[in-house]
Design an enzyme around this catalytic site. Structure first.
Site, mmCIF file in Angstrom:
data_model
loop_
_atom_site.group_PDB
_atom_site.id
_atom_site.type_symbol
_atom_site.label_atom_id
_atom_site.label_comp_id
_atom_site.label_asym_id
_atom_site.label_seq_id
_atom_site.Cartn_x
_atom_site.Cartn_y
_atom_site.Cartn_z
ATOM 1 N N GLU A 80 -2.030 0.308 13.521
ATOM 2 C CA GLU A 80 -3.229 0.643 12.751
ATOM 3 C C GLU A 80 -4.503 0.311 13.541
ATOM 4 O O GLU A 80 -5.489 1.033 13.469
ATOM 5 C CB GLU A 80 -3.215 -0.160 11.453
ATOM 6 C CG GLU A 80 -4.424 0.023 10.570
ATOM 7 C CD GLU A 80 -4.254 -0.674 9.222
ATOM 8 O OE1 GLU A 80 -3.466 -1.639 9.153
ATOM 9 O OE2 GLU A 80 -4.908 -0.251 8.265
ATOM 10 N N GLU A 101 0.854 -1.180 0.000
ATOM 11 C CA GLU A 101 0.000 0.000 0.000
ATOM 12 C C GLU A 101 0.895 1.235 0.000
ATOM 13 O O GLU A 101 1.195 1.773 -1.047
ATOM 14 C CB GLU A 101 -0.944 -0.038 1.196
ATOM 15 C CG GLU A 101 -2.259 0.587 0.869
ATOM 16 C CD GLU A 101 -3.432 0.105 1.724
ATOM 17 O OE1 GLU A 101 -4.432 0.796 1.717
ATOM 18 O OE2 GLU A 101 -3.337 -0.941 2.391
ATOM 19 N N HIS A 133 1.433 2.766 11.591
ATOM 20 C CA HIS A 133 0.344 3.532 10.987
ATOM 21 C C HIS A 133 0.141 4.747 11.878
ATOM 22 O O HIS A 133 -0.287 4.609 13.009
ATOM 23 C CB HIS A 133 -0.908 2.655 11.045
ATOM 24 C CG HIS A 133 -1.624 2.519 9.764
ATOM 25 N ND1 HIS A 133 -1.172 1.724 8.750
ATOM 26 C CD2 HIS A 133 -2.802 3.048 9.328
ATOM 27 C CE1 HIS A 133 -2.039 1.770 7.743
ATOM 28 N NE2 HIS A 133 -3.025 2.579 8.067
#
Ligand code: BGC
Length: 885
Positions: A747, A466, A768
Site C-alpha cells: 500500500e 476493511e 494492496h
C-alpha cells in the site's frame, strides 16, 4: 485448416446460470495469414450431441466473431443449452462445427421463484455469528426418468448447499457481496446424477458474511439485515417433459452448526464435537430441529451469477517452519495470499488447533499483527478425537503469508498444512517474462495482488478490517487487471452494484457495495466529508466501463452503465463552478510521498486533480456516447470536455506554460489526460523529468499520479526515463519492494522503510494492488500491445513495442477475446528481433519504434513514419529483424 478453437459465452467457456442470452464469441485458428471470417452460423441444442436441435441459424455474412448477440432465440428457465458455431473465411475455407459451449438457464422471471427465503434464526440472533443448518427431506418416485435437475440457490448471508450428504458445487463465499437489497446473485448447479429414488435430502449451512456480519473499519453489524436466510429452488426436468420443483419453504427444519463463530475479518471457531453426523443424509431423525420462518426479501433482486464465483484457485505448501526470537511457532507459506489454511490433526476430543494469520514479520523477525487493526484473522478448531481430522474454514477468509500456530495437539509437521488460495475464478489472460528477474517478480506480485483482492469484489486489501470495494483502487487497477485476467463479468457485476449504490444525484460512493453511508460515525474524515464522490475514486463509474469496452469491445456493459456514467458526469457538472470541479472530501494523490509528514494527502492541489479527472471522465463519456450512437449526448459532452480543458488550461497554466502545481502528479495528469496546450507540452514534459531528477530519478507520487507516470514519460518521447523509473530498485520504487522480499504489492512505498521500521500500523497493507497499476505499462508499452478504441476488444490492435531498460528480451502474451496476441523481442546491441502473433480475424498496426533499418520484414511492407517504421498487418505470426537508431 480453418478451426474454431473456442466458443465463449460472455467471454467464458461455460455459464452455469444465465438470466439472459449471453454474447457469443469464438477464437479462430488457421495456418493462413490474413484470415478474415466472412460468414458464420450458430446452432443451439438441448443435448451435447446436437440431436435435439432447438435453433438452426442461417449462414450470416459477417466478419464479427465476437460480441455476437442472438435476439431470435428465447430461453426457458432451468434448461441445459449447448451452442456451436461454424465459420467461413476469406480463403473460401469452411470450418467444422466448433466444440459446443454449455450453459444452464436460471430462474428467468421473478414469478417463477416459488421458493421463499427461510431462516431458523430469530430476532435474538441479530448479533450472532454462529452458523446454522437447514434441511429438507423429500421423496422422488421417478428418479430413473429424470432428464436433468438444477438447483438455484442464494442466501442473505453466506451459504454452503448440500445434497444427500455432499456439498453441491465447488464455490466458496457464495452468493458473494452485492448491493443486496437491489441485486442478489444466485448460483446454479447441475445435480442430475446426485438425485436418487426414494428419500433425498437438501441441506444448507448459513453464515453471517457481509450481509449481517461485523463489517467496516468502524465495525458495525447488520448493514443489510439481522437474520441470515436461504433461498433454494431445485428444478427437476423429467424425460416426459414434466417438472417437479422442491423449494425452500416453511416445511424445512433448522439447527445449530458446529461453526460456533464465523466472521469475514475475525475468522472462524469450529467445534467438531458439536457436529451433527448425517444431518444431510437419508434416515436422519430431526430430533430437536426447529421450525424455520420466512424472511421477506424482494425476489426480483435475484440474478443468476453464471461465472466468476469465488473458489479454490490453488494450493500452496509451506516453505518454512520458523521459531521467532519471541518464541512463537510460525509457518511461512512463501506467498502473500487470500484464502484459508487447511490442516490435518489428530488428538483427543477437546484439543485445539488455533492459528493467527498475518502478512509480515517485523524487523526483529517476530509476528507482526498490528497492521491487521481489529481484524483477528484467527481460526480455532476443536477436535472431536478421531484418528485424523481435516478442516478448513467456511464463511471467512484470511489475507496472509505467515501463520502463527498458537495451539496444535502434536509436534508440527508441515505436511499437515496447506494454504488454499481463494479468489473469483477468472481466466488468466496476461503472461509476461523478461530477462530481468526483478521485473518478473514485480509482475508476479501484481498478479498476486489481483488474486488476493479479487475476492468477489475488487477490494483494497484482504487482511485488515476493511476489504472494501474502494472505487479508487478498482479504477486505478482496472486496466492492469484486464490485461492479467478476463475481468468482463467480474467488473460488470461490481459496476451493477456501483450503479445501484449511486446517490439519487449521481454521486458515487467511496466503496461499492456501499456500507459506509450512515455508518461511519467514528471516522472523522468520512463523517464530516461524506461517503461519496471523490475524484479518481468516483470516476470508476466511467473509467471502468470504458475499460471494459476497450478491452472486450463489449457495448453491453457500456449500455448497462450508461445512465450511471452520465449521472456521475452530471453530478460533477452541477457541483462545478465555471468548469472547475471540487467537492467535499477528496483523497487527492492519496499516500503520495510529497505529503506533509504524517499525512496521507499528497501535495497536488485537490482542485487540479478534481478538474483533471472531470475533464478525463467527460471525454471518456463522450466517447462512450459516440460508441453507442447517442449523437446528441456525444456532441453535448464533447463540447463540455473541451470547455473543461480550456478552463483547466486557463486556471492551472501560466501564460508562458508553467504548470501551477510543481508536483510530479500534476504534470503526469496534465500530460496523460491531454490537458496541456500543444505549445507547452515540451516544457511540461521537461519539468516532469526535472521533478523526477530532483528525487534522483524516483517517484514521490501517490494513487493518482503513479499509475500514469511511465505513460506520461513514454508518450512524450521519454521512454528511457520511463524504463529507468520502472527499474529503480532503491527506495522509493516498485523494485525496492521486490528487493525487500515482497510477494504482492504494498500500500505504501515505505510500508517497510529502508531501516526496517514500518509505516504506521494504522494503515499498512502489504497486499494492496493500487501501485500495481504500473502493470498495464508492461503490456501496453514495453510489449506494446495496445487496444485501438476505433475497433475495440483488439479487433484491431496497435502493436508498438518499446524496447529499453537494458533488457535483452521480453516475452508477452495477452489472451484477447479473439485469441492470443504475442509479442517477443530480443535486443542485441542495436539489433532487435521481434516476433509478433496476431489472432485470426483481427489486424494490427505494427510500429517499430526507433527502427532505423528493417533487415528482415517477413513479407510485411513497412513504410517509414515519425517513430521508425509502420505497417498494417493481418493475422499470423511474423518474425522481424530491425536496427535501432
Ligand atoms: C484504503 C484505500 C482507499 C482509501 C481511501 C484506505 O483505507 O485502503 O486503498 O482507497 O482508504 O482513502
Amino acid at each position: 485448416m480453418l478451426t474454431v478453437i473456442r466458443l465463449t459465452l460472455n467471454q467464458e467457456s461455460a455459464l452455469y446460470g444465465v438470466q439472459e442470452f449471453p454474447v457469443l464469441g469464438w477464437e479462430i485458428a488457421s495456418h493462413n495469414r490474413n484470415v478474415r471470417q466472412t460468414a458464420y452460423r450458430i446452432q443451439i441444442s438441448q443435448d451435447q450431441g446436437f440431436d435435439k436441435i432447438l435453433f438452426r441459424g442461417e449462414w450470416q455474412d459477417s466478419e464479427y466473431s465476437n460480441n455476437v448477440t442472438l435476439n431470435e432465440f428465447t430461453l426457458i428457465s432451468s434448461q441445459h443449452y449447448f451452442i456451436r458455431v461454424q465459420i467461413r473465411d476469406n480463403y473460401g475455407d469452411t470450418s467444422a462445427w466448433s466444440s459446443p459451449a454449455e450453459m444452464i438457464s436460471g430462474v428467468l422471471y421473478p414469478r417463477e421463484w416459488l421458493a421463499d427465503f427461510i431462516t431458523v434464526e430469530t430476532p435474538a440472533d441479530k448479533d450472532n455469528s454462529r452458523a446454522t443448518l437447514l434441511r429438507k427431506s423429500f421423496v422422488l418416485n421417478r428418479a430413473a426418468d429424470i432428464q436433468s435437475a438444477f438447483i438455484h440457490v442464494s442466501a442473505l448471508g453466506l451459504y454452503e448447499c448440500h445434497l444427500n450428504g455432499c456439498k453441491v458445487g465447488e464455490d466458496s463465499l457464495t452468493p458473494g457481496w452485492t448491493s443486496y437489497h437491489n441485486h442478489l446473485l444466485y448460483q446454479t448447479y447441475e445435480v442430475t446424477g446426485h438425485l436418487k429414488k426414494g428419500e433425498n435430502v437438501l441441506g444448507a449451512i448459513l453464515g453471517a458474511g457481509w450481509y449481517k456480519g461485523d463489517m467496516g473499519f468502524s465495525r458495525h453489524r447488520n448493514y443489510y439485515g439481522e437474520r441470515s436466510a436461504l433461498i433454494s429452488q431445485l428444478m427437476i426436468n423429467y424425460k416426459d417433459g414434466s417438472r417437479e420443483i422442491v423449494v425452500s419453504d416453511e416445511s424445512w427444519k433448522g439447527y445449530d452448526s458446529a461453526i460456533l463463530f464465523s466472521e469475514i475479518y475475525d475468522g472462524e471457531i469450529y467445534d467438531a464435537r458439536r457436529e451433527t453426523p448425517g444431518w444431510c443424509a437419508q434416515g436422519f431423525a430431526e430430533d430437536g430441529w426447529r421450525p424455520v420462518s420466512v424472511v421477506a426479501h424482494e425476489k426480483s433482486t435475484l440474478v443468476a451469477q453464471g461465472s466468476n464465483t469465488v473458489r479454490k484457485m490453488g494450493e500452496i505448501k509451506p516453505v518454512a517452519l520458523i521459531t521467532t526470537p519471541q518464541g512463537d511457532t510460525v509457518i511461512d507459506f512463501g506467498q502473500n495470499l487470500s484464502g484459508w489454511v487447511a490442516f490435518r490433526a489428530s488428538g483427543k476430543a477437546g484439543d485445539k488447533v488455533v492459528l493467527r494469520h498475518f502478512e509480515v514479520l517485523d524487523a526483529q523477525g517476530n509476528v507482526y499483527l498490528d497492521n491487521l487493526r481489529t481484524a483477528r484473522q484467527r481460526t480455532e478448531y476443536v477436535l472431536k478425537g478421531e484418528a485424523e481430522e481435516t478442516w478448513h474454514p467456511h464463511f471467512t477468509w484470511q489475507g496472509f503469508r505467515f501463520v502463527k500456530v498458537e495451539q496444535y495437539p502434536a509436534p508440527l509437521d508441515l505436511n499437515n498444512f496447506t494454504a488454499i488460495v481463494l479468489h473469483s475464478s477468472m481466466e488468466q489472460t496476461g503472461h509476461f517474462a523478461c530477462s530481468d528477474p526483478a521485473l518478473n517478480q514485480l509482475h508476479h506480485n501484481i498478479l498476486w495482488g489481483l488474486k488476493g483482492n479479487f475476492v468477489d469484489v475488487p477490494t483494497d486489501c484482504p487482511q485488515r478490517d476493511e476489504r472494501l470495494g474502494w472505487t479508487g483502487d478498482a479504477q486505478i487497477f482496472c486496466r492492469t487487471a484486464s490485461y492479467l485476467m478476463q475481468t468482463r463479468n467480474f467488473f460488470a457485476k461490481w459496476l451493477t452494484d456501483l450503479r445501484y449504490d449511486q446517490t439519487p444525484e449521481g454521486g458515487v460512493p467511496h466503496v461499492v457495495p456501499d456500507i459506509l453511508t450512515g455508518y461511519c460515525g467514528k471516522d472523522r474524515l468520512l463523517s464530516e466529508g461524506g461517503t461519496h464522490s471523490a475524484s479518481a475514486w468516483a470516476d470508476a463509474a466511467v473509467i471502468n466501463p470504458w475499460t471494459m469496452y476497450l478491452m472486450y469491445g463489449d457495448t453491453q456493459v457500456l449500455e448497462n452503465q450508461y445512465a450511471s456514467m452520465k449521472g456521475w458526469i452530471d453530478f460533477m457538472t452541477v457541483h462545478a463552478e465555471n468548469h472547475l470541479w471540487h467537492y467535499k472530501l477528496q483523497f487527492g494523490d492519496w499516500v503520495a510521498l510529497d505529503a506533509k509528514e504524517g499525512s496521507y494527502f499528497g501535495a497536488t492541489p485537490d482542485d487540479l486533480t478534481c478538474t483533471a479527472y472531470y475533464a478525463y471522465s467527460t471525454q471518456l463519456f463522450a466517447k462512450a456516447a459516440k460508441a453507442l450512437n447517442r449523437t446528441e449526448d456525444y456532441q453535448h459532452y464533447d463540447a463540455l470536455h473541451q470547455a473543461i480543458v480550456r478552463r483547466f488550461q486557463e486556471e492551472f497554466f501560466t501564460p508562458s506554460g508553467r504548470l501551477a502545481a510543481r508536483t510530479q502528479t500534476a504534470h503526469i495528469l496534465a500530460l496523460y489526460f491531454n490537458l496541456v496546450p500543444d505549445a507547452f507540452r515540451q516544457r511540461t514534459t521537461d519539468t516532469l523529468v526535472e521533478l523526477l531528477n530532483e528525487h534522483d530519478g524516483h517517484l514521490v507520487t501517490g494513487f493518482v499520479g503513479t499509475p500514469y507516470f511511465c505513460h506520461a514519460l513514454s508518450q512524450n518521447g521519454r521512454n528511457k526515463e520511463a524504463w529507468s523509473l520502472l527499474l529503480k530498485d532503491d527506495f522509493p520504487s516498485w523494485l525496492y519492494q521486490v528487493k525487500a522480499g515482497a510477494t504482492t504489492v504494498w500500500e505504501h512505498w515505505d510500508g517497510i522503510k529502508p531501516d526496517g521500521s514500518m509505516w504506521s500500523a494504522d494503515m499498512n497493507s502489504f497486499n494492496h494492488y493500487a501501485y500495481g497499476a504500473v502493470g498495464e505499462w508492461l503490456y501496453r508499452v514495453a510489449a506494446g500491445i495496445e487496444a485501438d478504441e476505433e475497433q475495440p476488444g483488439f479487433k484491431h490492435a496497435i502493436i508498438r513495442p518499446q524496447t529499453g531498460g537494458g533488457l535483452s528480451w521480453l516475452d508477452t502474451r495477452y489472451q484477447s477475446i479473439y485469441g492470443a496476441i504475442g509479442v517477443r523481442w530480443e535486443v542485441n546491441g542495436q539489433k532487435v528481433k521481434l516476433c509478433v502473433c496476431i489472432p485470426a480475424n483481427t489486424s494490427a498496426t505494427l510500429i517499430l519504434t526507433d527502427g532505423q533499418h528493417v533487415e528482415a520484414a517477413d513479407g510485411i511492407d513497412f513504410v517509414r513514419c515519425t517513430d521508425g517504421y509502420t505497417a498494417e498487418v493481418g493475422s499470423g505470426e511474423y518474425r522481424i529483424e530491425y536496427r535501432l537508431v
